[in-house]
Design an enzyme around this catalytic site. Structure first.
Site, mmCIF file in Angstrom:
data_model
loop_
_atom_site.group_PDB
_atom_site.id
_atom_site.type_symbol
_atom_site.label_atom_id
_atom_site.label_comp_id
_atom_site.label_asym_id
_atom_site.label_seq_id
_atom_site.Cartn_x
_atom_site.Cartn_y
_atom_site.Cartn_z
ATOM 1 C CD GLU A 107 11.551 4.791 18.584
ATOM 2 O OE1 GLU A 107 11.580 3.605 19.009
ATOM 3 O OE2 GLU A 107 11.490 5.223 17.619
ATOM 4 C CD GLU A 127 7.941 4.011 14.617
ATOM 5 O OE1 GLU A 127 8.138 4.735 15.274
ATOM 6 O OE2 GLU A 127 6.635 3.423 15.393
#
Ligand code: T1G
Ligand code: NAD
Length: 700
Positions: A107, A127
């Site tokens: 990210e 995740e």
């Protein structure tokens, strides 16, 4: 606080290097270090551009998972605001990636204006495997960069992609063969010198427009993911966040993502999956076998017996590039074993999971023999012949004679005493159990059974071999059924008693399936073959405690020649060529007649009692196993059940789930059930102690 980010200047380009070993996790210290370094370079007129890179083996493994759920939560800056600041920078920011960039780290790079990577880099947003969604803009920026469907695949599966794939789908801008930092600095210079416009991912819209016109994408995706995401919350939350990226402006989508992230991070499912993450790493640490214990190099292997298990075990070695020799009693048996191996590989090729070339490469590593002399160069030999102690002892005597002195002799026995087997050899220190799970080329677990005389070097070598074969090795001690099967027996025993008392296989299987197991005990039995368990029960019947309750139902089913799918009839019946279990009145009548024979008045049994009578005895047996030291940690038991028996990962494993339910509750229910039914349900001393002290297995 050591410098978590160092800054160097090369031709007016600041190189910000992340330092937070072992994986440059974006904990509070690293986030603060990056914010400070970023602010410093942003205000420095001598700097025209920035490169962010990681030190050591990798760019970064993402957020520091150990910080999740901490109270008070670690301070700001949090990752989303840090990434927004990087993206908003007027000076171009280049990400130079090596090793891996996972989760929050990827990210961060999505907030950068250009992404360069070394050839064997792997990238991903795993995740979902931790029961959460990417929480720092991943679900909003990735679909804008690569499109909705590739983003759905990456985020909902959590699987990592190679640099080549990442470049192909648009995550990466360039793969750098030479010096990565050099290339990044040159790119940054070009950006500045040619005054190139800065591309900010959050402003990209074209790829979303495509999806905006095809809302059915999400419905279709939810349908296709249903089977593999059954029971999990996070995969569906990931889809919803990406949908928000399509429907909402960027900042609103970020808020939706963050709310979802914070809700899930507090959920039991995420706590369970984070626990599983660390349990899978802890299981490899053997307190009394130092990490630097020298282990034997495994350059060649052999498998004795090429039946259901032997073939799959051999494939693991070939898949890891280790030459393996198959030994059998007859040429026919060898050919049969090879045919099965070829069939498995061909099915992977047909599903596009393996190239034809790789298949041939692996088959070349598999050779066969009927002669013990040909086993003299093997470093490790795994025996997988019939589950008969006399036969296994005979085989081990021969292996001890013909194999090189340093070779390790392992048995794939699922129940027998490794010490007994070791004692027929002159190298008991090099004898160990390596209990694979069926199908052996698929299931990730190896239950490695340490005998009384098994040496530290043998343990270290086999635990390392598990990793080499792409398996999770769990070290256990010797007892009947080791850890996994012993707990399975406790659960199966009560299930059979419940059949006698009033229920039927379908109801029990439905309860266990809805609990999250891949299937219930009766459908599972039919798949594995009822004859395997029958042979074991017959062998054990001599030592069966006569004062304890025993159900003959399973034996009676086998006496009818019903061994499950392989005979198109077992606990269920099967249409030829179809694996769908169909309840069979023959079995229903058999069960009712056995109740009558025992004078048992059948009664209505609800699903909650079934769940408690099946799962609590399994946990209780786990407590006994911990007391006896047959398992090192409760988390090892959980790794065994999640990877060997398909226990739902979003429940963490039976011992973790026990703490969620409450050990006191389980103790009280077990005590009541023991009074009402049978001694098998007597709570283990450890369970009683923890309940009395108001503690859980996690406190051990
Ligand atoms: N946080 C904390 N500890 C970590 C960690 C992490 N992210 N990753 C690894 N460790 C520890 C691990 O427990 C072990 O410790 C040691 O590092 C070496 O790991 C906002 C919120 C990177 C591929 O899910 O996949 O970012 O046992 O034994 O085999 O959206 O670790 O030595 O004490 O596994 O070489 C997402 C998890 C986080 C990646 C290296 N990231 N890590 O494998 O070594 S969520 C992940 C891995 C997130 C944002 C969200 C692997 C690895 P110890 P290891 P390895
Ligand atoms: P299987 O019956 O499918 O295969 C056994 C093979 O051993 C046969 O091919 C047979 O020809 C061969 N064999 C017999 N005697 C031999 C000898 N003296 N030398 C060489 N080969 C010989 O059995 P399986 O299901 O593969 O089980 C093998 C072992 O693995 C058993 O100990 C079993 O308990 C264990 N195990 C089985 C499973 C399972 O689900 N089937 C799972 C884990 C462990």
């Amino acid at each position: 606080m050591p410098d978590t980010v160092t800054v160097s200047n090369r031709h007016g380009v600041a190189i910000l290097t992340l330092h937070n070993p072992p994986v440059n996790g974006f904990g509070f210290a690293l986030r603060t270090g990056l914010r400070d370094a970023f602010d410093e370079t942003r205000q420095n007129n001598g700097i025209q551009a920035l490169v962010i890179t990681g030190s050591g083996k990798m760019f970064s493994a993402g957020a520091d998972i150990r910080e999740f759920g901490c109270t008070p939560p670690p301070g700001t800056p949090d990752l989303p605001e840090l990434i927004n600041a990087i993206e908003a920078s007027e000076k171009p920011v280049i990400a130079a990636i090596h090793g891996v960039a996972l989760g929050g780290a990827l990210e961060v790079t999505l907030g950068c204006h250009l992404r360069l990577a070394a050839p064997n880099t792997r990238l991903g947003l795993p995740e979902v495997t931790l029961g959460i969604v990417p929480g720092a803009g991943g679900t909003q920026r990735l679909p804008r960069l690569i499109g909705v469907e590739p983003a759905l695949t990456m985020i909902v599966s959590g699987t990592l992609v190679s640099a080549v794939k990442a470049k192909a789908i648009g995550v990466l801008d360039e793969i750098v063969e030479g010096d990565l930092i050099d290339a990044a600095v040159k790119s940054a210079r070009r950006y500045v010198d040619e005054n190139r416009p800065i591309r900010r991912t959050s402003t990209l819209n074209d790829r979303l427009t495509e999806a905006r016109n095809k809302p059915e994408i999400f419905e279709k995706y939810r349908k296709q993911m249903a089977r593999r995401s059954r029971g999990f919350e996070a995969p569906y939350a990931c889809v919803a966040c990406i949908e928000a990226a399509v429907e909402q402006p960027f900042t609103a989508g970020l808020v939706t993502e963050r709310e979802t992230f914070l809700r899930l991070i507090a959920s039991d499912q995420s706590k369970a999956q984070r626990y599983a993450f660390f349990a899978e790493r802890e299981v490899a640490k053997i307190p009394d076998v130092p990490r630097d214990t020298p282990n034997l190099p495994i350059k060649a292997a052999a498998v004795i017996g090429c039946g259901t298990m032997g073939g799959g075990i051999a494939m693991n070695f070939a898949n890891a590039g280790i030459p393996v020799r198959l030994f059998e009693v007859s040429r026919e048996a060898l050919e049969e074993g090879l045919r099965t191996i070829r069939k498995h590989y061909a099915s992977s090729v047909s599903k596009g999971r393996l190239s034809q070339g790789k298949m041939e490469e692996r088959l070349k590593l598999i050779s066969t023999t009927l002669d013990y002399d040909d086993l003299s160069d093997a470093d490790v030999l795994i025996e997988a012949v019939f589950e008969e102690i006399k036969l296994k002892k005979e085989v081990f005597k021969n292996l001890d004679t013909y194999c090189k002195p340093e070779a390790i002799l392992a048995s794939n026995t699922s129940t027998l005493d490794i010490n007994d087997i070791a004692n027929v050899t002159n190298r008991p220190g090099q004898v160990i159990g390596t209990h694979f799970f069926s199908p052996a080329h698929v299931m990730k677990l190896m239950e490695n059974v340490r005998g009384m005389q098994t040496s530290e070097q043998t343990v270290a070598t086999i635990m390392k071999l598990s990793k080499t074969l792409g398996k999770i090795g769990a070290l256990v001690g010797v007892c009947d059924g080791f850890v996994g099967n012993r707990m399975l027996y406790a659960y199966r025993r009560q299930a059979d008693f419940l059949l006698e008392e009033g229920t039927l296989p379908k109801q029990i299987d439905t309860v266990i399936y809805n609990f999250g197991m891949p299937m219930g005990p009766y459908a599972m039995g039919d798949l594995a073959g009822l004859d395997v368990g029958w042979r074991i029960r017959q062998a054990q019947s001599v030592n069966r405690p006569t004062h304890l309750r025993y159900s003959t139902i399973a034996d009676r089913v086998c006496e009818l020649g019903r061994f499950g799918q392989k005979t198109d009839a077992g606990w269920y019946r099967y249409e030829p060529g179809n694996r769908t279990p169909i309840p069979d009145p023959v079995i229903e009548r058999l069960i009712i007649s056995i109740s009558e024979e025992h004078g048992i008045v059948r009664r209505e049994i609800n699903d909650q009692e079934i769940l408690e009578r099946c799962m609590y005895p399994l946990i209780n047996e786990g407590a006994k196993i911990l007391e006896e030291g047959v398992a090192l940690r409760p988390s090892d038991i959980d790794v065994i059940w999640v990877h060997g028996y398909g226990f739902p990962r979003y429940r963490g494993g039976p011992m973790f789930w026990a703490d969620l339910v409450g050990v006191r509750t389980i103790y009280e229910v077990m005590s009541r059930l023991a009074d009402e039914h049978d001694e098998w349900l007597e709570p283990a001393p450890l369970l009683r102690r923890l309940a009395k002290e108001g503690r859980g297995f996690a406190d051990l």
